[in-house]
Structure formats: C-alpha cells, structure tokens
Design an enzyme around this catalytic site. Structure first.
Site, PDB file in Angstrom:
ATOM      1  N   LYS A 133       0.860  -1.188   0.000  1.00  0.00           N
ATOM      2  CA  LYS A 133       0.000   0.000   0.000  1.00  0.00           C
ATOM      3  C   LYS A 133       0.892   1.232   0.000  1.00  0.00           C
ATOM      4  CE  LYS A 133      -4.400  -1.441   0.727  1.00  0.00           C
ATOM      5  NZ  LYS A 133      -5.577  -0.974  -0.039  1.00  0.00           N
ATOM      6  N   ASP A 161      -0.731  -0.152  -4.519  1.00  0.00           N
ATOM      7  CA  ASP A 161      -2.086   0.396  -4.471  1.00  0.00           C
ATOM      8  C   ASP A 161      -2.051   1.747  -3.778  1.00  0.00           C
ATOM      9  OD1 ASP A 161      -4.762   0.922  -4.382  1.00  0.00           O
ATOM     10  OD2 ASP A 161      -5.297  -0.760  -3.079  1.00  0.00           O
ATOM     11  N   GLU A 190      -2.148   0.533  -8.656  1.00  0.00           N
ATOM     12  CA  GLU A 190      -3.585   0.800  -8.712  1.00  0.00           C
ATOM     13  C   GLU A 190      -3.873   2.278  -8.460  1.00  0.00           C
ATOM     14  OE1 GLU A 190      -5.998  -1.785  -6.217  1.00  0.00           O
ATOM     15  OE2 GLU A 190      -4.365  -3.257  -6.235  1.00  0.00           O
ATOM     16  N   ASP A 213      -9.198   0.222 -10.367  1.00  0.00           N
ATOM     17  CA  ASP A 213      -9.882  -0.443  -9.256  1.00  0.00           C
ATOM     18  C   ASP A 213     -11.175   0.329  -8.979  1.00  0.00           C
ATOM     19  OD1 ASP A 213     -10.812  -1.387  -6.828  1.00  0.00           O
ATOM     20  OD2 ASP A 213      -8.940  -1.167  -5.750  1.00  0.00           O
ATOM     21  N   LYS A 235     -13.158  -6.192  -7.001  1.00  0.00           N
ATOM     22  CA  LYS A 235     -13.570  -6.522  -5.631  1.00  0.00           C
ATOM     23  C   LYS A 235     -15.052  -6.895  -5.684  1.00  0.00           C
ATOM     24  CE  LYS A 235     -10.296  -3.607  -3.050  1.00  0.00           C
ATOM     25  NZ  LYS A 235      -9.457  -3.030  -4.116  1.00  0.00           N
TER      26      LYS A 235
END
Length: 320
Positions: A133, A161, A190, A213, A235
């Site tokens: 992250k 991300d 992302e 995303d 997701k």
C-alpha cells in the site's frame, strides 16, 4: 422445499486497521444459508465501510426482504452490490455453478519495517509477487521503500495500491525514487492519482503500469485497451452479482488485461469463496486475498493453514 437462515456477525479487528482515515475496530456482516432439498449454499454480505455505498443495516434490510421473496419462489437478485454478491454466491453454491477448486495462494500484503520485509520476501517460495500500500505516508518514502525491496530481491514483482491518494506532483515524487531499471517489476500501480486522466499521464511519463480499481465502479467507466493500463482489480463485494463479476472479467480478458480478484476484507467464509472464484475465472493469476491476518477470528469455513480460531455457525447470531 426451500428454506433459509440469515446470521449476523461481528469480528474484532487487529489494532491499526485504517480505511480512508477511519479506524476499523470490527468487521460487521451477514451470512445467508439457502437450502433446497438436500442442497445448501452460503453467501457473505459484508459492505466495506468507506467503500460500499450501502451500510450494514441497509444491507440487512435488503437481504431479509430478498430471502423472503426467494422462499416464495422469486428468482431475481437484490440491487445492492454486497447483497447481490452474497446472494448470488449462495445460489451458485446451491446449484453447483461455483466450482469447489480454489486458489489459496495470496499475494502477501506487506506492512512494517522494510528490512524485515526483505527477509520475509526473500524466503517466499515460488513466484515472488507481493502487494504494498502506498499513499499512506510521504510519496518520497514510498518510492524509497519500493526501490529498496526491488533492489534487494531481483526476482520480486510488486503490486502497488495508492487508492487515488496522490496529486500528479506527489506521484512524480514517488516515481523519482524508483530506479527506472526496476520499474518493469512493478506489476501495476492501482489508481495512483485522483483522476483517471492524471493516472494515465503518470503511466505515460514514468513507464510504470497502472491498474483500475475504484474506476470500475463509476458510471462512466468503459473497458478499453489503453497505453500504460495493464490490469483491473475486481472486488466482488463492491461490484455486485457473480454474473456481473463474470462479465467484467470477460470484458477485461478480451482486451488482454490482467484481472485480479481482490478482497474487501471479508471473513474467512467469504475469502474461501473468493479463492474459488479466482481459480474459476482468473486461473493462473495470483488473487489479492491476504487480509485474514487483519482479523482475530475465522467463521464457519476456515482458510487453509490459518491458526486463527474458527467459530461454528451455531455460535453466530441468527436473524432468520
């Protein structure tokens, strides 16, 4: 003869889980168990705070309404994404549509001291793919950490991300600290910037591949082959029914994009279903499901190899 049960649950989270600037102390959700004769199917409904449009309470109301309709013979699905996904999973298990085979590999989510991470990742067996992250700290620090990991482990590939955290300037500050020779081993980043146009420009200017995303859930999004766009991250809890997930996977694959099935911090039951969906729809692509360690317990179905305690169904609060 149709019958159904609905359970409500709450799992304590490890300290330090922060989503969109809010601390997540518990993960709250629902299970639906559908039965038709001897057959049974489960689904998880767990809207993700800060990401899902619907609340847990709204999802509960919609689920109970849908279950009552289903018991009366209705074949439709609810509108709310988390409820549509959970209900469709229960139906897919009930009818045998969802295969049992699962991909329990997971790209490990890297947090903590970079030196410790190097040791951990260096010992990873097989294909070395990990997730980091970025955007939570200074962009320069993120760039230095990513560069350190890629430099220390020559066969490591990273998925990054940013959750749209960066301005174009911050994104460039990040890239400045990543050696151009290592950038090809960033599998994708992302949503680096707040807008898709800024993210596209970042990919063009830096040579760092990006992935969509959040964009997938925006009304104006269309699947297109674009320079610098390498992947989409789906997701399902935020997407909707299993059919909608399948449609998105097919659209992305038709353009040659990598598709990663990713967790919305579901319970162990939901994660095991996502592992099955990944094996079914995205075989050969490592799913992004390394979130169970954020919780203090499993429920109903354990994740293989997890040492967390697992609650049985009769330990859950039953609503129906």
């Amino acid at each position: 003869m149709r019958s159904a049960q609905v359970y409500r649950w709450q799992i304590p989270m490890d300290a330090g889980v922060v989503l969109r600037d809010r601390r997540l102390k518990t993960r709250d959700g629902l299970y639906v168990c559908l039965r038709d004769g001897e057959r049974e199917g489960w689904g998880e409904i767990s809207p993700l705070p800060g990401f899902s449009q619907e609340t847990w309470e709204e999802a509960q109301t919609a689920l109970l309404t849908w279950v009552n309709d289903w018991l009366q013979g209705s074949e439709g699905l609810p509108e709310m994404p988390s409820v549509a996904f959970g209900a469709s999973c229960a139906l897919a298990e009930l009818t045998g549509v969802l295969p049992e085979a699962a991909d329990y590999r997971a790209a490990p989510l890297c947090t903590g001291d970079p030196d410790d991470l190097v040791l951990r990742l260096a010992d990873m067996p097989g294909e070395k793919i990990a997730k980091v992250k970025v955007g939570l700290y200074e962009a320069v620090r993120d760039g230095m950490v990513v560069n350190l990991l890629l430099e220390a482990i020559p066969d490591l590939h990273l998925r990054l991300d940013a959750n749209r955290a960066w301005t174009p300037l911050k994104a460039q500050q990040f890239a400045k600290y990543v050696n151009p020779d290592y950038r090809a081993r960033i599998a994708f980043l992302e949503e680096p910037c707040k807008t898709r146009d800024d993210s596209r420009a970042f990919a063009r200017e830096t040579g760092i591949a990006i992935a969509w995303d959040e964009s997938l859930r925006e009304a104006d999004f269309t699947f297109e082959a674009e320079e610098g766009v390498k992947a989409v991250v789906i997701k399902p809890t935020l997407t909707g029914s299993l059919d909608k997930v399948r449609e998105q996977v097919a659209a992305a694959h038709a353009l040659g994009l990598t598709v990663v099935i990713s967790s919305s911090i579901e319970s162990s039951l939901g994660l095991t279903q996502l592992a099955r969906i990944a094996a079914w729809l995205t075989p050969g692509t490592l799913p992004g499901l390394d979130t169970l360690h954020l919780m203090q317990a499993q429920q109903v179905r354990p994740w293989p190899g997890s040492a967390l305690p697992c609650l049985k169904r009769d330990e859950l609060e039953r609503l129906l």
